[in-house]
Design a protein around this motif. Structure first.
Motif, mmCIF file in Angstrom:
data_model
loop_
_atom_site.group_PDB
_atom_site.id
_atom_site.type_symbol
_atom_site.label_atom_id
_atom_site.label_comp_id
_atom_site.label_asym_id
_atom_site.label_seq_id
_atom_site.Cartn_x
_atom_site.Cartn_y
_atom_site.Cartn_z
ATOM 1 N N MET A 46 5.135 -2.715 -10.174
ATOM 2 C CA MET A 46 4.213 -3.824 -9.967
ATOM 3 C C MET A 46 4.574 -5.034 -10.811
ATOM 4 S SD MET A 46 0.254 -2.758 -9.901
ATOM 5 C CE MET A 46 -0.121 -3.487 -11.467
ATOM 6 N N MET A 47 5.108 -4.761 -12.008
ATOM 7 C CA MET A 47 5.371 -5.857 -12.940
ATOM 8 C C MET A 47 6.745 -6.472 -12.759
ATOM 9 S SD MET A 47 3.535 -4.844 -16.436
ATOM 10 C CE MET A 47 3.917 -3.149 -16.601
ATOM 11 N N LEU A 95 4.187 4.055 -2.248
ATOM 12 C CA LEU A 95 2.956 4.560 -1.649
ATOM 13 C C LEU A 95 3.251 5.684 -0.673
ATOM 14 C CD1 LEU A 95 0.820 1.394 -1.124
ATOM 15 C CD2 LEU A 95 0.521 3.250 -2.721
ATOM 16 N N VAL A 113 4.236 3.108 -10.063
ATOM 17 C CA VAL A 113 3.678 1.921 -9.399
ATOM 18 C C VAL A 113 3.425 0.832 -10.434
ATOM 19 C CG1 VAL A 113 1.739 1.052 -8.055
ATOM 20 C CG2 VAL A 113 2.644 3.300 -7.572
ATOM 21 N N PHE A 114 2.915 1.249 -11.584
ATOM 22 C CA PHE A 114 2.605 0.320 -12.672
ATOM 23 C C PHE A 114 3.838 -0.491 -13.068
ATOM 24 C CE2 PHE A 114 1.671 -0.611 -17.138
ATOM 25 C CZ PHE A 114 0.369 -1.048 -17.035
ATOM 26 N N MET A 150 3.021 9.098 -10.654
ATOM 27 C CA MET A 150 3.248 8.020 -9.700
ATOM 28 C C MET A 150 2.507 6.748 -10.102
ATOM 29 S SD MET A 150 5.435 9.116 -7.783
ATOM 30 C CE MET A 150 5.498 7.663 -6.788
ATOM 31 N N VAL A 151 1.374 6.903 -10.797
ATOM 32 C CA VAL A 151 0.673 5.704 -11.270
ATOM 33 C C VAL A 151 1.591 4.913 -12.191
ATOM 34 C CG1 VAL A 151 -1.228 4.885 -12.688
ATOM 35 C CG2 VAL A 151 -1.625 6.659 -11.019
ATOM 36 N N ILE A 154 3.665 8.724 -2.593
ATOM 37 C CA ILE A 154 2.380 9.313 -2.983
ATOM 38 C C ILE A 154 1.801 10.106 -1.825
ATOM 39 C CG2 ILE A 154 0.016 8.759 -3.655
ATOM 40 C CD1 ILE A 154 1.287 6.215 -4.977
ATOM 41 N N ILE A 192 6.992 -1.254 -3.432
ATOM 42 C CA ILE A 192 5.626 -0.739 -3.612
ATOM 43 C C ILE A 192 5.225 0.122 -2.421
ATOM 44 C CG2 ILE A 192 3.208 -1.428 -3.657
ATOM 45 C CD1 ILE A 192 4.049 -2.119 -6.233
ATOM 46 N N HIS A 193 5.581 -0.350 -1.214
ATOM 47 C CA HIS A 193 5.233 0.438 -0.033
ATOM 48 C C HIS A 193 5.977 1.762 -0.055
ATOM 49 C CE1 HIS A 193 3.878 -3.350 2.371
ATOM 50 N NE2 HIS A 193 3.186 -3.120 1.282
ATOM 51 N N TYR A 238 -5.599 4.280 -8.097
ATOM 52 C CA TYR A 238 -4.827 3.436 -7.177
ATOM 53 C C TYR A 238 -5.659 2.310 -6.591
ATOM 54 C CZ TYR A 238 -1.125 6.786 -7.418
ATOM 55 O OH TYR A 238 -0.125 7.581 -7.875
ATOM 56 N N ASN A 261 10.120 -2.663 1.031
ATOM 57 C CA ASN A 261 9.251 -3.107 -0.057
ATOM 58 C C ASN A 261 9.045 -1.942 -1.027
ATOM 59 O OD1 ASN A 261 7.021 -3.718 -1.666
ATOM 60 N ND2 ASN A 261 6.139 -5.042 -0.101
ATOM 61 N N TRP A 313 -2.775 -5.674 -7.509
ATOM 62 C CA TRP A 313 -1.424 -6.120 -7.180
ATOM 63 C C TRP A 313 -1.402 -6.852 -5.854
ATOM 64 C CZ3 TRP A 313 1.991 -4.835 -3.180
ATOM 65 C CH2 TRP A 313 3.269 -5.385 -3.321
#
Lengths: 174, 328
Positions: free
Chosen positions: A72-73, A30, A68-69, A64-65, A33, A26-27, B128, A24, B135
């Protein structure tokens, strides 16, 4: 402090492994991060809290924001996860892993020669000390980096300009 | 033996102090939820919550009982791990930031030379909470709220850091105790008035308080990133917002209003009075200002506040060099 150094180093290595093996996205981000935070703690343990704080602010808190941003989309779903899993077949990772293992052997051999015990010691570096070094012996490099950043800023504002102007006029006209 | 016992006492006293500060900050944030509603009632010419206990003083207890006994529901379409993690990040990053605040000459948890940077780091981590909460909820309103919150926080964090650099340059340190000590004669709000204005705006924006609460605009987004949260998980986001308010108020007092300095009264009373005044200002902002459009707010940040902080920093630096005796 030595314990803190090795513990956060271990966390950094494990988290980075999970970045590669997560299916995944997103994971995976993370875990990246977490890995960056662990590296920041390594800096803290080495007595460079200024570098550690900047690591968290710049990498974990800003860059990193944005990652992720964007991810996310992308509207990720089960199909993406399945494709990622297919890409993680042994045939894909064996080659890079062997090469990386070779590099690890080299690194360990280098560490074996150096005096490891002496590395994790020394005074705590203050922000003032970092500043004095940056604006003393490294002044030319700082100025060059400043020019590079200015060039990047001008480029970014040029690239972003036409798009935002169209969007603005569209909104005002509506 | 004697030395180690003394050491133990010192360590235990420091730990007790840290716990007291933690509990105090948390309690203050919880009480603010009710105080805000009472003050809003006062300013909007209505009663507000005044039924539970004498003058509504037990409203907080009633709210806590309600929120603890609500069903703790996780949507089946949510990303479970992240859904649970997000409120924890929201609370923890803000609570950790209270570590660097010097409440009185003797009270405070960490006396670091990177003090202020630690706050920026924690504010960066705090993004976050909203991002992941929005999300992982798997809800389009939550995602839209999270996107707005992230864009807003990133834009405003840029000049939040810059707005405080004038203070750091004047005090010559990131350490908040040094900054308070440097304000013995003159509070920094006088030489750093523009720094104060921009930091106030950035502080309100980073805590998603009205009028910068587009991430949770109820008319458009049905409450934004925490729409799927219920029970204590929602409570953590909710109290987290007030924790942010208390944190920013305490920071403004420390950085611009001389911290505990003041005549006659004991240091802590001064600190508490100044912080309370700023908290009331936060509520008054919510009571009086309309919510601006999202794009207007973003361009205000980038086109007004960012140049203002840069000019402020330049002028401050020039003034320090001008006034200081020749160094070499």
């Amino acid at each position: 402090m030595e314990l803190a150094f090795y513990a956060s180093g271990l966390v950094a290595v494990l988290a980075t492994l999970r970045v590669i093996t997560s299916t995944n996205p997103i994971h995976a981000l993370l875990y990246l991060i977490v890995s960056l935070l662990a590296v920041a703690l390594v800096f803290f343990a080495l007595g460079a809290p200024f570098a550690g704080a900047l690591e968290v602010i710049v990498y974990a808190g800003a860059i990193m924001v944005l990652f992720v941003f964007v991810v996310m989309m992308l509207n990720l779903n089960a199909a993406v996860t399945a494709r990622e899993r297919a890409w993680l077949g042994p045939r894909t990772w064996v080659g890079p892993s062997v090469l990386a293992a070779l590099l690890l052997v080299v690194l360990l051999a280098t560490l074996q020669h150096g005096d490891i015990g002496r590395v994790i010691e020394g005074d705590t570096l203050t922000a003032k000390a970092v500043g004095m070094v940056l604006f003393g012996p490294w002044l030319v490099v700082v100025e060059l980096v400043a020019m590079l950043l200015l060039a990047a800023l001008v480029t970014a504002s040029h690239v972003g300009r036409s798009v935002s102007r169209e969007a603005d006029s569209g909104r005002d006209g509506a | 033996m004697n030395g180690s016992t003394e050491m133990l006492v010192v360590v235990l006293a420091a730990m007790a102090q840290a716990l007291a500060i933690l509990a105090g900050a948390l309690l203050l944030a919880a009480v603010m939820t009710v105080v805000e509603r009472r003050l809003l009632g006062l300013w909007q010419d209505r009663h507000g919550p005044n039924r539970v206990g004498p003058w509504g003083s037990l409203q907080l207890v009633a709210d806590m009982i309600k929120i603890l006994f609500k069903e703790d529901w996780i949507p089946p379409f949510a990303d479970r791990a992240l859904f649970v993690l997000a409120p924890a990040i929201a609370m923890a990053s803000l609570l950790l930031s209270f570590m660097i605040i010097p409440w009185t000459p003797t009270w405070g948890v960490a006396d670091w030379h990177i003090g202020l940077l630690f706050f920026f780091a924690m504010a960066g981590i705090n993004v976050y909470a909203v991002l992941l909460g929005g999300w992982s909820s798997g809800n389009k309103y939550a995602l839209l709220g999270a996107m707005r919150a992230t864009a807003q926080t990133l834009s405003y964090e840029v000049f939040m850091g810059l707005s405080l650099m004038g203070v750091v340059a004047l005090a010559g340190s990131f350490n908040l105790r040094d900054i308070v000590a440097a304000q013995q004669g003159l509070w920094f709000i006088v030489p750093q008035f523009f720094g104060f204005c921009t930091f106030l705006v950035a502080g309100v924006a980073v805590t998603h308080r009205h009028p910068f609460d587009q991430p949770e605009a109820e008319q458009e987004l049905a409450d934004g990133y925490h729409i799927e949260y219920s029970g204590m998980k929602f409570g953590m986001f909710y109290v987290g917002e007030y924790l942010g308010m208390v944190l920013v108020s305490a920071l403004i007092v420390t950085l611009f209003f001389g911290g505990w300095h003041g005549p006659w009264l004991p240091p802590f009373v001064w600190f508490a009075l100044k912080t309370a005044a700023l908290l009331v200002l936060f509520v008054l902002l919510r009571a009086s200002l309309p919510r601006p459009r999202f794009d207007r707010m973003m361009s205000f940040g980038w086109r007004v506040c960012l140049p203002l902080t840069l000019i402020n920093l330049l002028v401050t630096g020039a003034a320090i060099l001008w006034l200081s005796p020749a160094a070499d």
